[in-house]
Design a protein around this motif. Structure first.
Motif, mmCIF file in Angstrom:
data_model
loop_
_atom_site.group_PDB
_atom_site.id
_atom_site.type_symbol
_atom_site.label_atom_id
_atom_site.label_comp_id
_atom_site.label_asym_id
_atom_site.label_seq_id
_atom_site.Cartn_x
_atom_site.Cartn_y
_atom_site.Cartn_z
ATOM 1 N N LYS A 199 0.833 -1.205 0.000
ATOM 2 C CA LYS A 199 0.000 0.000 0.000
ATOM 3 C C LYS A 199 0.870 1.259 0.000
ATOM 4 C CE LYS A 199 -0.366 1.538 3.999
ATOM 5 N NZ LYS A 199 -0.294 1.925 5.260
ATOM 6 N N ASN A 200 2.019 1.222 0.704
ATOM 7 C CA ASN A 200 2.949 2.358 0.666
ATOM 8 C C ASN A 200 3.499 2.539 -0.750
ATOM 9 O OD1 ASN A 200 2.826 3.294 3.240
ATOM 10 N ND2 ASN A 200 4.695 2.304 3.958
ATOM 11 N N ALA A 201 3.848 1.411 -1.392
ATOM 12 C CA ALA A 201 4.390 1.492 -2.760
ATOM 13 C C ALA A 201 3.353 2.157 -3.669
ATOM 14 C CB ALA A 201 4.751 0.101 -3.261
ATOM 15 N N ALA A 202 2.097 1.756 -3.522
ATOM 16 C CA ALA A 202 1.040 2.344 -4.360
ATOM 17 C C ALA A 202 0.833 3.817 -4.006
ATOM 18 C CB ALA A 202 -0.248 1.558 -4.188
ATOM 19 N N LYS A 203 0.933 4.113 -2.695
ATOM 20 C CA LYS A 203 0.691 5.488 -2.227
ATOM 21 C C LYS A 203 1.752 6.444 -2.763
ATOM 22 C CE LYS A 203 0.972 6.658 2.446
ATOM 23 N NZ LYS A 203 0.464 6.525 3.829
ATOM 24 N N PHE A 204 3.017 5.998 -2.734
ATOM 25 C CA PHE A 204 4.106 6.911 -3.092
ATOM 26 C C PHE A 204 4.536 6.815 -4.560
ATOM 27 C CE2 PHE A 204 4.547 6.476 1.542
ATOM 28 C CZ PHE A 204 4.441 7.818 1.883
ATOM 29 N N ALA B 33 9.348 -3.472 -5.227
ATOM 30 C CA ALA B 33 10.121 -2.353 -5.779
ATOM 31 C C ALA B 33 9.159 -1.407 -6.492
ATOM 32 C CB ALA B 33 11.160 -2.890 -6.759
ATOM 33 N N ASP B 34 9.319 -0.115 -6.239
ATOM 34 C CA ASP B 34 8.431 0.827 -6.936
ATOM 35 C C ASP B 34 9.245 1.915 -7.625
ATOM 36 O OD1 ASP B 34 8.685 3.285 -5.237
ATOM 37 O OD2 ASP B 34 7.879 1.962 -3.688
ATOM 38 N N THR B 35 8.582 2.641 -8.529
ATOM 39 C CA THR B 35 9.259 3.720 -9.250
ATOM 40 C C THR B 35 8.786 5.069 -8.717
ATOM 41 O OG1 THR B 35 7.509 3.689 -10.902
ATOM 42 C CG2 THR B 35 9.457 2.348 -11.364
ATOM 43 N N GLU C 22 7.541 8.342 12.344
ATOM 44 C CA GLU C 22 8.515 8.934 11.436
ATOM 45 C C GLU C 22 7.929 8.969 10.024
ATOM 46 O OE1 GLU C 22 11.041 11.067 10.573
ATOM 47 O OE2 GLU C 22 11.925 10.225 12.394
ATOM 48 N N GLN C 23 7.818 10.171 9.472
ATOM 49 C CA GLN C 23 7.297 10.279 8.109
ATOM 50 C C GLN C 23 8.228 11.044 7.193
ATOM 51 O OE1 GLN C 23 3.228 11.788 8.689
ATOM 52 N NE2 GLN C 23 2.607 9.820 7.831
ATOM 53 N N GLY C 24 9.413 11.374 7.709
ATOM 54 C CA GLY C 24 10.351 12.124 6.872
ATOM 55 C C GLY C 24 9.856 13.538 6.669
ATOM 56 N N LEU D 24 0.193 8.220 10.463
ATOM 57 C CA LEU D 24 0.892 8.660 11.676
ATOM 58 C C LEU D 24 2.358 8.256 11.647
ATOM 59 C CD1 LEU D 24 -1.645 7.689 14.507
ATOM 60 C CD2 LEU D 24 -1.084 9.977 13.745
ATOM 61 N N GLY D 25 2.758 7.569 10.579
ATOM 62 C CA GLY D 25 4.134 7.079 10.526
ATOM 63 C C GLY D 25 4.326 5.875 11.426
ATOM 64 N N LEU D 26 3.275 5.078 11.597
ATOM 65 C CA LEU D 26 3.389 3.896 12.450
ATOM 66 C C LEU D 26 3.488 2.613 11.645
ATOM 67 C CD1 LEU D 26 0.766 4.669 15.239
ATOM 68 C CD2 LEU D 26 3.226 4.892 15.322
ATOM 69 N N GLY D 27 2.999 2.670 10.386
ATOM 70 C CA GLY D 27 2.891 1.452 9.565
ATOM 71 C C GLY D 27 4.178 0.644 9.507
ATOM 72 N N LEU D 28 5.297 1.292 9.160
ATOM 73 C CA LEU D 28 6.542 0.535 8.991
ATOM 74 C C LEU D 28 7.146 0.108 10.333
ATOM 75 C CD1 LEU D 28 8.302 2.286 5.971
ATOM 76 C CD2 LEU D 28 7.155 0.081 6.023
ATOM 77 N N ALA D 29 6.912 0.921 11.385
ATOM 78 C CA ALA D 29 7.410 0.524 12.714
ATOM 79 C C ALA D 29 6.707 -0.766 13.138
ATOM 80 C CB ALA D 29 7.141 1.628 13.728
HETATM 81 P P1 ADP Z 1 2.226 5.604 7.708
HETATM 82 O O1 ADP Z 1 1.809 4.592 8.714
HETATM 83 O O2 ADP Z 1 1.955 7.009 8.121
HETATM 84 O O3 ADP Z 1 1.766 5.291 6.317
HETATM 85 P P2 ADP Z 1 4.791 4.338 7.355
HETATM 86 O O4 ADP Z 1 5.430 3.957 8.635
HETATM 87 O O5 ADP Z 1 4.126 3.275 6.572
HETATM 88 O O6 ADP Z 1 3.818 5.564 7.640
HETATM 89 O O7 ADP Z 1 5.909 5.010 6.450
HETATM 90 C C1 ADP Z 1 6.791 5.942 7.033
HETATM 91 C C2 ADP Z 1 7.384 6.837 5.990
HETATM 92 O O8 ADP Z 1 8.285 6.094 5.161
HETATM 93 C C3 ADP Z 1 6.390 7.435 5.025
HETATM 94 O O9 ADP Z 1 5.773 8.581 5.553
HETATM 95 C C4 ADP Z 1 7.304 7.777 3.836
HETATM 96 O O10 ADP Z 1 7.997 8.975 4.092
HETATM 97 C C5 ADP Z 1 8.303 6.629 3.839
HETATM 98 N N1 ADP Z 1 7.931 5.560 2.884
HETATM 99 C C6 ADP Z 1 7.413 4.350 3.184
HETATM 100 N N2 ADP Z 1 7.240 3.606 2.067
HETATM 101 C C7 ADP Z 1 7.645 4.361 1.025
HETATM 102 C C8 ADP Z 1 7.723 4.165 -0.394
HETATM 103 N N3 ADP Z 1 7.356 3.017 -0.967
HETATM 104 N N4 ADP Z 1 8.210 5.176 -1.136
HETATM 105 C C9 ADP Z 1 8.608 6.336 -0.565
HETATM 106 N N5 ADP Z 1 8.566 6.586 0.752
HETATM 107 C C10 ADP Z 1 8.090 5.613 1.554
#
Ligand code: ADP
Length: 525
Positions: free
Chosen positions: A288-293, A317-319, A336-338, A349-354
């Motif tokens: 979903k992050n790959a699709a979002k970004f 892998a995304d472009t 953390e969302q950069g 909230l930047g919690l997904g990847l954590a």
């Molecule tokens: P959230 O839960 O808010 O979606 P995530 O923890 O999933 O946040 O992601 C944290 C941050 O990592 C994102 O806000 C983004 O800056 C960066 N990120 C994650 N996946 C990608 C991606 N595929 N391409 C670019 N940036 C990404």
């Protein structure tokens, strides 16, 4: 008559005098040492009764040497410890064992001191037991620090428990009203005659409600992970099946942006031991992050690979937007969302990847990210231990007409939720009845046959657990619990009550159908 004067050997007399002098000096040395020692010192006879105490002991206890004599010393011990300490002391003396203990003195002025005591026996010149010599050290400061630490720990644990409960109640209250909204929207979207405008609006409503649910879930997950309370329910999962399923969940989001999704699934990827729901959450977060970004018209490549050494990997892998080098080490940190523009534009909230990283690690896996920088896409690689020998397992039964003739009883006191559930499930061909409380559900079950109970847990009369227990006692009816509470403890209670599954509100319609199908296909146990 003759007197014989005793013959005194002058040498012996001198030796004896020297010995007496040596003893006197030794005793003097002991007294000086004892009276200046910073610890309490005492001497007893072989039975354990006190013969001598030093000045420090008297200062610590507030007793005089005369008061301490014999069994008098016992009075110095705090009344709460007195009986135990006297028993332990005289027992050690009787058995000629060394004594050690921690206890309290209570001085006549009311001051309580903690002390550490130890004693050993000492022998006379002839090698007979002469008594015991012991010392007491004031450890009040250490004890107070220990108590303060223990108290602080207990307070922190209690606060943590209240926080967990608060989060659970809060999420329940936040989820409950979302259920009828999500379900009504899903039901409306099934109408093929919907105007495109209305379809767009309903899709937008669904997306936002789902987003809200996701935020609640993330906060709850984070709290469970940080408190070590997240329990996995591992099963054997076919990795490619799990990847395909997640692709189907993200399909709309990917199609909407005309992103090209290329899947290359290794036929030998095999199986992993994982909690299916958590594995889905991991894969979904990354895809979903790959699709979002990734901007419109971009590309996502999804690959599974069986690695050397019985590991299996998933590469996404995304472009898309890519990640700046300074942000790369932090993407897996919570909140953390950069770039702050990310939260403004995409929410979250930047919690997904954590959460993803913690879940992967709980499965003995690893996750890493690579990116050549902003605008140059990124690659997430997840690795799990693979199961050595794939075991064939039965495919889930596909829905059939018979399943749709199931007789369902929904017990739900939230009128909107009950109404939407009835409409939705009736539209899918089930025979559906609703009850607003446990007592009327019980009454209905006595009067007509049902195959499956779908029950809320918080009910106005008894709770859902009690209802399920009573039903199971007399009827072969399976049950699905549906609750806004989704902590591990709630799920465990559901299982114990006899529910076959526990769904957390707001329930998504496809998930509800899946669970009904699965639970009704399983034998009643
Ligand atoms: P959230 O839960 O808010 O979606 P995530 O923890 O999933 O946040 O992601 C944290 C941050 O990592 C994102 O806000 C983004 O800056 C960066 N990120 C994650 N996946 C990608 C991606 N595929 N391409 C670019 N940036 C990404």
């Amino acid at each position: 008559m003759s007197f014989t004067a005793p013959i005194i050997d002058i040498g012996d007399a001198i030796d004896a005098a020297a010995a007496r002098q040596a003893i006197r000096e030794s005793e003097e040395r002991f007294r000086t040492l004892a009276s200046h020692a910073p610890v309490g010192i005492y001497l007893t006879d072989p039975s354990g009764d006190c013969l001598f105490v030093n000045k420090t002991w008297c200062r610590m206890t507030g007793l005089t040497p005369e008061e301490a004599r014999g069994k008098g010393w016992v009075k110095a011990v705090h009344p709460d410890d007195r009986e135990r300490v006297a028993a332990e002391w005289y027992d050690a003396a009787l058995r000629r064992r060394p004594f050690a203990g921690e206890y309290r003195y209570l001085r006549p002025d009311g001051v309580v001191t903690w002390l550490q005591a130890s004693a050993v026996e000492y022998q006379s010149a002839e090698g007979k037991i002469a008594g015991h010599i012991g010392s007491v050290v004031d450890i009040t400061a250490r004890k107070q620090a220990e108590f303060a630490l223990k108290e602080a720990k207990e307070q922190a644990e209690a606060a943590n428990r209240s926080k967990d409960r608060f989060l659970a109640v809060l999420s329940h209250e936040l989820r409950t009203p979302l259920t009828p909204v999500l379900m009504s929207v899903a039901a409306r979207l099934m109408d093929p005659d919907l105007s495109p405008d209305l379809r767009d609006e309903l899709t937008m409503i669904r997306r936002n409600v789902e987003l809200e649910t996701k935020l609640i879930d993330d906060l709850l997950d984070l709290s469970r992970i940080t408190s070590g309370k997240l329990a996995l329910r591992p099963q054997v999962v076919d990795l490619n099946d799990a990847v395909r399923h997640v692709c189907s969940i993200c399909r709309d989001q990917i199609l909407e942006k005309s992103i090209k999704l290329r899947c290359e699934l290794d036929a030998n990827a095999g199986e992993v031991t994982a909690d299916p729901a958590r594995l889905q959450q991991v894969l979904w977060n990354v895809l979903k992050n790959a699709a979002k970004f990734t901007p419109d018209g971009g590309q996502i490549e999804l690959m599974t690979r069986r690695q050397e050494g019985d590991r299996v990997s998933i590469r996404v892998a995304d472009t898309g937007a890519g990640i700046a080098p300074e942000m790369l080490p932090r993407v897996f940190d919570a909140f953390e969302q950069g770039d702050p523009r990310v939260s403004r534009e995409f929410g979250g909230l930047g919690l997904g990847l954590a959460i993803t990283k913690s879940l992967v690690e709980l499965h003995q896996g690893a996750i890493r990210v690579q990116s050549d920088g902003p605008g140059r896409g990124c690659v997430f690689t997840i690795e799990f231990p693979a199961r050595p020998a794939p075991v064939a397992h039965a495919k889930p039964r596909s829905p059939d007409a018979k399943a749709n003739r199931l007789r369902l009883l929904i017990v739900e006191d939230h009128a909107d939720t009950a109404m939407v559930l009835r409409k939705l499930l009736s539209a899918s061909g089930y025979h559906v009845k609703t009850a607003a409380c446990a007592a009327s559900a019980m009454q209905m079950i006595e009067q007509e046959p049902f195959d499956l109970l779908i029950s809320d847990i918080g009910l106005p009369d008894w709770n859902g657990y009690e209802l399920m227990k009573r039903i199971r006692a007399a009827h072969a009816i399976r049950g699905i619990a549906m609750s806004g509470f989704g902590m591990d403890e709630d799920i465990r209670k559901s299982r114990e009550a006899g529910f076959a599954d526990h769904l957390v509100k707001p329930v998504n319609v496809a998930q509800l159908h899946d669970v009904i199908r699965r639970v009704s296909a399983a034998p009643v146990v």
